[in-house]
Write an enzyme that holds these catalytic residues in place. Structure first.
Site, mmCIF file in Angstrom:
data_model
loop_
_atom_site.group_PDB
_atom_site.id
_atom_site.type_symbol
_atom_site.label_atom_id
_atom_site.label_comp_id
_atom_site.label_asym_id
_atom_site.label_seq_id
_atom_site.Cartn_x
_atom_site.Cartn_y
_atom_site.Cartn_z
ATOM 1 N N ASP A 51 0.810 -1.226 0.000
ATOM 2 C CA ASP A 51 0.000 0.000 0.000
ATOM 3 C C ASP A 51 0.845 1.280 0.000
ATOM 4 O O ASP A 51 0.349 2.340 -0.337
ATOM 5 C CB ASP A 51 -0.948 0.014 1.212
ATOM 6 C CG ASP A 51 -0.222 -0.175 2.534
ATOM 7 O OD1 ASP A 51 1.007 -0.354 2.520
ATOM 8 O OD2 ASP A 51 -0.883 -0.152 3.593
ATOM 9 N N HIS A 52 2.116 1.180 0.368
ATOM 10 C CA HIS A 52 2.947 2.382 0.480
ATOM 11 C C HIS A 52 3.696 2.685 -0.823
ATOM 12 O O HIS A 52 3.549 3.747 -1.397
ATOM 13 C CB HIS A 52 3.980 2.209 1.601
ATOM 14 C CG HIS A 52 3.443 2.411 2.981
ATOM 15 N ND1 HIS A 52 2.508 1.587 3.535
ATOM 16 C CD2 HIS A 52 3.723 3.338 3.929
ATOM 17 C CE1 HIS A 52 2.227 2.003 4.758
ATOM 18 N NE2 HIS A 52 2.953 3.065 5.025
ATOM 19 N N ASP A 106 3.872 -0.934 11.463
ATOM 20 C CA ASP A 106 3.459 0.395 11.037
ATOM 21 C C ASP A 106 2.894 1.085 12.261
ATOM 22 O O ASP A 106 2.117 0.483 13.016
ATOM 23 C CB ASP A 106 2.390 0.315 9.934
ATOM 24 C CG ASP A 106 2.161 1.675 9.330
ATOM 25 O OD1 ASP A 106 2.716 1.960 8.256
ATOM 26 O OD2 ASP A 106 1.453 2.489 9.959
ATOM 27 N N ARG A 366 -0.005 13.216 9.784
ATOM 28 C CA ARG A 366 1.326 13.787 10.059
ATOM 29 C C ARG A 366 1.598 14.949 9.123
ATOM 30 O O ARG A 366 1.372 14.835 7.917
ATOM 31 C CB ARG A 366 2.423 12.732 9.857
ATOM 32 C CG ARG A 366 2.364 11.695 10.921
ATOM 33 C CD ARG A 366 3.438 10.649 10.821
ATOM 34 N NE ARG A 366 3.308 9.821 12.009
ATOM 35 C CZ ARG A 366 3.591 8.527 12.067
ATOM 36 N NH1 ARG A 366 4.057 7.903 11.019
ATOM 37 N NH2 ARG A 366 3.424 7.877 13.192
ATOM 38 N N SER A 517 7.020 7.434 12.685
ATOM 39 C CA SER A 517 6.824 6.129 12.067
ATOM 40 C C SER A 517 7.632 5.026 12.739
ATOM 41 O O SER A 517 8.554 5.278 13.508
ATOM 42 C CB SER A 517 7.197 6.201 10.586
ATOM 43 O OG SER A 517 8.496 5.709 10.388
ATOM 44 N N ARG A 519 9.444 2.871 11.061
ATOM 45 C CA ARG A 519 10.467 2.370 10.123
ATOM 46 C C ARG A 519 11.781 2.072 10.842
ATOM 47 O O ARG A 519 12.421 2.959 11.405
ATOM 48 C CB ARG A 519 10.659 3.359 8.963
ATOM 49 C CG ARG A 519 11.158 4.720 9.351
ATOM 50 C CD ARG A 519 11.056 5.716 8.197
ATOM 51 N NE ARG A 519 9.661 6.076 7.950
ATOM 52 C CZ ARG A 519 9.252 7.227 7.425
ATOM 53 N NH1 ARG A 519 10.132 8.135 7.060
ATOM 54 N NH2 ARG A 519 7.978 7.496 7.257
HETATM 55 C C1 MIC Z 1 4.186 6.562 8.082
HETATM 56 O O1 MIC Z 1 3.022 6.924 8.137
HETATM 57 O O2 MIC Z 1 5.140 7.280 8.420
HETATM 58 C C2 MIC Z 1 4.484 5.164 7.595
HETATM 59 C C3 MIC Z 1 5.125 5.285 6.289
HETATM 60 O O3 MIC Z 1 3.292 4.454 7.432
HETATM 61 C C4 MIC Z 1 5.370 4.480 8.631
HETATM 62 C C5 MIC Z 1 5.900 3.186 8.208
HETATM 63 C C6 MIC Z 1 7.060 3.294 7.269
HETATM 64 O O4 MIC Z 1 7.896 4.173 7.437
HETATM 65 O O5 MIC Z 1 7.123 2.457 6.387
HETATM 66 C C7 MIC Z 1 4.700 4.277 9.992
HETATM 67 O O6 MIC Z 1 3.808 5.003 10.333
HETATM 68 O O7 MIC Z 1 5.159 3.430 10.779
HETATM 69 FE FE1 SF4 Z 2 0.039 4.955 4.928
HETATM 70 FE FE2 SF4 Z 2 1.378 5.696 7.127
HETATM 71 FE FE3 SF4 Z 2 -0.027 7.462 5.723
HETATM 72 FE FE4 SF4 Z 2 -1.289 5.643 7.100
HETATM 73 S S1 SF4 Z 2 0.007 7.242 7.925
HETATM 74 S S2 SF4 Z 2 -1.766 6.259 5.016
HETATM 75 S S3 SF4 Z 2 0.048 3.881 6.898
HETATM 76 S S4 SF4 Z 2 1.782 6.355 5.037
#
Ligand code: MIC
Ligand code: SF4
Length: 625
Positions: A51-52, A106, A366, A517, A519
């Site tokens: 999905d990313h 996540d 965010r 996140s 990550r």
């Molecule tokens: C995000 O919203 O920052 C992400 C991308 O979903 C991350 C996960 C990632 O960095 O792959 C998260 O929220 O953990």
């Molecule tokens: Fe995707 Fe993270 Fe954004 Fe949610 S917050 S839509 S999991 S990138």
């Protein structure tokens, strides 16, 4: 889990994990690590989502998807294809179950709290361990009761509730806390609305957030064709809370989070009239069927302002299908909105960077500096209702005065699970690894540390600062050597080179280091660059554990004032750190300035063992011998 009588905040507990989720941006690392564990089949109900990284501007993301599908098939994991939807939305629709546990790689995994689950975000390696059947270790959080009274006014929605909580608690106010929602006010909130709140509870730094399981939960499950998953669940009458917050929904007004932090909460009314360049609706916070039907109902018969680019990303294929059936999609199309796929999209910087100095309204969770891909842009986080009416007017507007039909859950959701592939677990089928998929770096056993400061950063540094998102960086999520070149690149482009020239060193940071996140690249890339320790004022929960899992020591200033005199490239000797032990403080000699200060830590026996072994993978290998 430990006996109930022993459950006290601050204790270390081990939680049995029923369900796991991974997504493609963190999943490749999780599965590369899982493969090293020598387990035949996953021990959880596991779903792997794509999905990313859905933009395929080269072979890298496409190769990752192939790897993820083939590894899922081998180990007994369900595979949700690109286009099927955002992990948290699909998990809510098709898999979440009241009373169960869920660990996801996540940070927005707590979305499942809207379905009365204990749903926690963690690093990929922790999720790999859970898939291998290892209970998840965590610090038992304090419990905050959020009592909701009254009823939301038209034009005010669940997003405004969580923005209010963020205003009250801040982005670090929730660290090691669970937010439990109760009160008459929750009766008016459907499961998707509750999940908007638990989803964005991640921005509090909270371990998770949870709602009870009640008639609304039953209704949602019934409409998803799985009422058999329903059980009622609520807090005991005499439940004790560490803190109680009360919010009267009737008094709530439309809110927004102004740039560049989700807790920079102000009234929409105070920004009324600010010209808008872009509006992005979607993300795991606000892309459910009812969210997008409210948007469609507001847009109905109106046109997007000529100076505004409005994009809609759908939470899932189910949401898109439902909108198409209900006619909402036609209203959205007729308004002039741009339709994106059912994926994270602009939320993780996969396209739709705003123009220079642009104002972007987003229904996401965010608005960290630079996350949109345009450093000079101002990103505001708002509800879908505020977003929709602002897109029409061309300036920030409240939806409270707008006449529109409030969306309700449909009689029945359209169920089509064809985007979720069942594994056949055939060991003869190959696991496909493209050339961009490289091995995971592994730490070294703990030894003496006498190293230079490679970067000194302020409070609230996010993992987006450490490893940025965006379409240029995300394709390297399976290649730590390559992605390490981008470490801190948005705030200090010389960082990676400096580390390589100095054979690594130490990071010095302020409060809430590593928020945001999950990550683990934000720990693995520094590990690759030779970072041995971080000395910070405080840490965000998931990143701290990711550092430990990588064998990097998260140390704390004993006296916060000692942060000030340290400068870039100061040489720090952390005396005796090779003998790291529970409850011990260590003297640090700043050889450059001839100053001494004390660092402490709050690591458990198990965490120290992991650091001594040079990370969790080494620890698992050792215990398998
Ligand atoms: C995000 O919203 O920052 C992400 C991308 O979903 C991350 C996960 C990632 O960095 O792959 C998260 O929220 O953990
Ligand atoms: Fe995707 Fe993270 Fe954004 Fe949610 S917050 S839509 S999991 S990138």
């Amino acid at each position: 889990m430990a006996e109930p009588t022993e459950l006290k905040a601050g204790k270390t507990i081990r939680l049995v994990i029923d369900n796991t989720l991974t997504q493609d941006a963190t999943g490749t690392m999780a599965f590369l690590q899982f493969e090293k564990m020598g387990v035949d089949l996953v021990k959880t109900k596991a779903v792997s989502y794509v999905d990313h990284n859905t933009m395929q501007t080269g072979f890298m993301n496409a190769d990752d998807h192939k790897y993820l599908q083939s590894v899922a098939n081998r180990y007994g994991v369900l595979f949700s294809k690109a286009g099927n939807g955002i992990c948290h939305q699909v998990q809510l629709e098709r898999f979440d179950k009241p009373g169960e546990t869920l660990l996801g790689s996540d940070s927005h995994t707590p979305t499942g709290g809207g379905m009365a689950m204990i749903a926690i975000g963690a690093g990929g390696l922790d999720v790999a361990c859970a898939m291998a059947g290892i209970p998840y270790t965590l610090t038992l959080p304090e419990v905050v009761n959020v009592k909701l009274t009254g009823e939301l006014k038209p034009g005010v929605s669940a997003k405004d509730i969580i923005l209010k909580v963020l205003e009250l608690q801040s982005v670090k106010g929730g660290v090691n806390k669970i937010f439990e929602y109760s009160g008459e006010g929750i009766k008016g909130l459907s499961v998707p609305e509750r999940s908007t709140i638990t989803n964005m509870g991640a921005e509090l730094g909270a371990t998770t957030s949870i709602f009870p399981s009640d008639e609304n939960t039953k209704e949602f499950l019934e409409k998803q064709g799985r009422v058999e998953d329903y059980i009622p669940l609520s807090a005991d009458e005499d439940a004790h809370y560490d803190e109680v917050i009360e919010i009267n929904l009737s008094e709530l007004e439309p809110l927004l989070a102004a740039p560049h932090s989700p807790d920079n909460v102000e009234k929409v009314a105070d920004h009324q009239g600010t010209k808008v360049d872009q509006v992005c609706i979607g993300s795991c916070t606000n892309s459910s069927y009812t969210d997008l039907m409210n948007v469609a109902n507001i847009l109905k018969g109106k046109k997007v302002h000529p100076d505004v680019s409005l994009t809609i990303s759908f939470g899932s294929k189910q949401v898109l299908n439902m909108l198409s059936e209900s006619g909402g999609l036609s209203d959205i199309i007729a308004s002039g909105a741009r339709l994106l796929e059912a994926a994270c999209g602009p939320c993780i910087g996969m396209g739709q960077s705003p123009p220079t100095d642009g104002v972007s309204l987003r229904t996401f969770n965010r608005n960290f500096y630079g996350r949109s891909g345009t450093m000079s842009a101002g990103v505001y986080l708002v509800s879908p209702e505020t977003a929709a009416i602002s897109a029409v007017n061309g300036y920030i507007s409240e939806a409270t005065e707008v006449e529109y039909e409030k969306a309700v859950l449909p009689d029945q959701f359209l169920i089509d699970d064809s985007g979720i592939i069942e594994p056949d677990c055939d060991p003869e089928k190959p696991i496909i690894k493209g050339p961009n998929i490289k091995d995971v770096p592994v730490g070294q056993a703990l030894s003496a540390i006498d190293k230079k400061v490679m970067i000194k950063v302020d409070d609230n540094i996010t993992t987006d600062h450490i490893i940025p998102g965006g379409s240029a960086v995300l394709p390297f999520r399976s290649n730590i050597e390559k992605i390490s070149e981008f470490t801190f690149s948005q705030i200090d482009p010389e960082f990676a080179l400096r580390c390589l020239q100095n054979d690594g060193g130490i990071i010095v940071a302020g409060e809430n280091y590593g928020q945001g996140s999950s990550r683990e690249h934000a720990a693995l890339a520094p590990l690759y660059l030779g970072i041995r320790a971080v000395i910070a004022k405080s840490y965000a929960r998931i990143h701290k554990q990711n550092l430990i899992n990588s064998g990097i020591i998260p140390l704390l200033f004993d006296d916060l004032a000692d942060y000030e005199p340290i400068e870039l490239l100061d040489e720090l000797e952390i005396k005796g750190i090779e003998n790291l032990a529970v409850g011990q403080n260590y003297t640090v000699l700043n050889k450059t300035k001839n100053l001494e200060f004390v660092v402490k830590h709050d690591l458990s026996e198990d965490q120290i063992e992991v650091i001594k072994n040079g990370g969790l993978l080494n620890t698992i290998k050792k215990s398998n011998k």
